[in-house]
Design a protein around this motif. Structure first.
Motif, PDB file in Angstrom:
ATOM      1  N   LYS A   1       0.830  -1.206   0.000  1.00 37.32           N
ATOM      2  CA  LYS A   1       0.000   0.000   0.000  1.00 37.32           C
ATOM      3  C   LYS A   1       0.864   1.255   0.000  1.00 37.32           C
ATOM      4  O   LYS A   1       0.580   2.223  -0.700  1.00 37.32           O
ATOM      5  CB  LYS A   1      -0.931  -0.005   1.225  1.00 37.32           C
ATOM      6  N   VAL A   2       1.922   1.219   0.790  1.00 41.07           N
ATOM      7  CA  VAL A   2       2.825   2.371   0.835  1.00 41.07           C
ATOM      8  C   VAL A   2       3.476   2.572  -0.527  1.00 41.07           C
ATOM      9  O   VAL A   2       3.551   3.696  -1.034  1.00 41.07           O
ATOM     10  CB  VAL A   2       3.906   2.169   1.911  1.00 41.07           C
ATOM     11  N   TYR A   3       3.906   1.474  -1.116  1.00 43.70           N
ATOM     12  CA  TYR A   3       4.548   1.572  -2.422  1.00 43.70           C
ATOM     13  C   TYR A   3       3.611   2.217  -3.435  1.00 43.70           C
ATOM     14  O   TYR A   3       3.992   3.127  -4.167  1.00 43.70           O
ATOM     15  CB  TYR A   3       4.944   0.173  -2.923  1.00 43.70           C
ATOM     16  N   GLU A   4       2.393   1.711  -3.469  1.00 40.95           N
ATOM     17  CA  GLU A   4       1.413   2.233  -4.425  1.00 40.95           C
ATOM     18  C   GLU A   4       1.220   3.735  -4.246  1.00 40.95           C
ATOM     19  O   GLU A   4       1.187   4.493  -5.211  1.00 40.95           O
ATOM     20  CB  GLU A   4       0.069   1.519  -4.226  1.00 40.95           C
ATOM     21  N   ALA A   5       1.098   4.156  -2.997  1.00 40.36           N
ATOM     22  CA  ALA A   5       0.852   5.566  -2.709  1.00 40.36           C
ATOM     23  C   ALA A   5       2.038   6.427  -3.155  1.00 40.36           C
ATOM     24  O   ALA A   5       1.860   7.455  -3.801  1.00 40.36           O
ATOM     25  CB  ALA A   5       0.591   5.752  -1.219  1.00 40.36           C
ATOM     26  N   VAL A   6       3.233   5.981  -2.826  1.00 37.81           N
ATOM     27  CA  VAL A   6       4.427   6.764  -3.163  1.00 37.81           C
ATOM     28  C   VAL A   6       4.614   6.839  -4.680  1.00 37.81           C
ATOM     29  O   VAL A   6       5.010   7.863  -5.212  1.00 37.81           O
ATOM     30  CB  VAL A   6       5.674   6.144  -2.514  1.00 37.81           C
TER      31      VAL A   6
ATOM     32  N   LEU B   1      13.648   0.022   2.116  1.00 36.57           N
ATOM     33  CA  LEU B   1      13.531   0.009   0.666  1.00 36.57           C
ATOM     34  C   LEU B   1      14.887  -0.278   0.026  1.00 36.57           C
ATOM     35  O   LEU B   1      15.880   0.283   0.431  1.00 36.57           O
ATOM     36  CB  LEU B   1      13.029   1.385   0.215  1.00 36.57           C
ATOM     37  N   PRO B   2      14.926  -1.160  -0.967  1.00 35.35           N
ATOM     38  CA  PRO B   2      16.192  -1.447  -1.666  1.00 35.35           C
ATOM     39  C   PRO B   2      16.695  -0.229  -2.430  1.00 35.35           C
ATOM     40  O   PRO B   2      15.894   0.587  -2.899  1.00 35.35           O
ATOM     41  CB  PRO B   2      15.815  -2.578  -2.628  1.00 35.35           C
ATOM     42  N   ALA B   3      18.001  -0.108  -2.529  1.00 36.81           N
ATOM     43  CA  ALA B   3      18.602   1.074  -3.162  1.00 36.81           C
ATOM     44  C   ALA B   3      18.232   1.159  -4.634  1.00 36.81           C
ATOM     45  O   ALA B   3      18.102   2.245  -5.182  1.00 36.81           O
ATOM     46  CB  ALA B   3      20.116   1.015  -2.997  1.00 36.81           C
ATOM     47  N   ASP B   4      18.017   0.002  -5.250  1.00 39.70           N
ATOM     48  CA  ASP B   4      17.722   0.010  -6.683  1.00 39.70           C
ATOM     49  C   ASP B   4      16.213   0.038  -6.956  1.00 39.70           C
ATOM     50  O   ASP B   4      15.757  -0.271  -8.031  1.00 39.70           O
ATOM     51  CB  ASP B   4      18.347  -1.221  -7.345  1.00 39.70           C
ATOM     52  N   SER B   5      15.470   0.396  -5.933  1.00 36.85           N
ATOM     53  CA  SER B   5      14.019   0.444  -6.092  1.00 36.85           C
ATOM     54  C   SER B   5      13.599   1.542  -7.063  1.00 36.85           C
ATOM     55  O   SER B   5      14.237   2.568  -7.160  1.00 36.85           O
ATOM     56  CB  SER B   5      13.375   0.698  -4.732  1.00 36.85           C
ATOM     57  N   LYS B   6      12.522   1.269  -7.783  1.00 34.43           N
ATOM     58  CA  LYS B   6      12.036   2.265  -8.750  1.00 34.43           C
ATOM     59  C   LYS B   6      10.995   3.175  -8.120  1.00 34.43           C
ATOM     60  O   LYS B   6      10.380   3.987  -8.774  1.00 34.43           O
ATOM     61  CB  LYS B   6      11.450   1.535  -9.959  1.00 34.43           C
TER      62      LYS B   6
END
Length: 107
Positions: free
Chosen positions: A6-11, A45-50
């Motif tokens: 949910k956090v990912y989606e929002a961001v 969060l991973p450093a290579d996250s999009k």
DNA sequence: GGTTTGACCCTAA
DNA sequence: ATTAGGGCCAAAC
């Protein structure tokens, strides 16, 4: 759909060139008072996250990162790269929320 | 399971 | 205006 998702989606909804606060993101996922959790999730969060985690700052527009894998300087750098003005004062980076805060998300 | 912790936020002195 | 304290919710220990 777990809490992280949910956090990912929002961001991910934060448009380029805009910034959002932790509380704002928390409100988007349905928990206006869970701002801390947002930060907690982003911390792992991973450093290579999009995911554009760098567009998230605290309610005063300040970058709260201190001792993490990613230096606050890196976040400021990414923001400036997107056209957001970042001001350095008192040892911290600041963003003008009046100018760059993402308002469309409030719908 | 109960307790601790945290990239936060708000109110009061 | 600035500083201090408590409250919050959800994930880790």
């Amino acid at each position: 759909m777990n809490g992280y998702q949910k956090v990912y989606e929002a961001v991910k909804r934060i448009p380029k060139g805009n910034a959002a606060t932790y509380g704002q993101v928390a409100a988007l996922i349905g928990s206006p008072r869970a701002a801390r959790q947002v930060g907690f999730v982003l911390s792992k969060l991973p450093a290579d996250s999009k995911i554009p985690w760098h567009r998230v700052v605290n309610s005063r527009g300040m970058i709260s990162i201190e001792n993490l894998s990613v230096p606050k300087q890196e976040q400021a750098r990414r923001l400036q790269k997107e056209g957001i003005e970042v001001e350095f004062r008192n040892g911290n980076y600041w963003v003008d929320l009046d100018k760059y805060q993402w308002r469309a998300g409030i719908v």
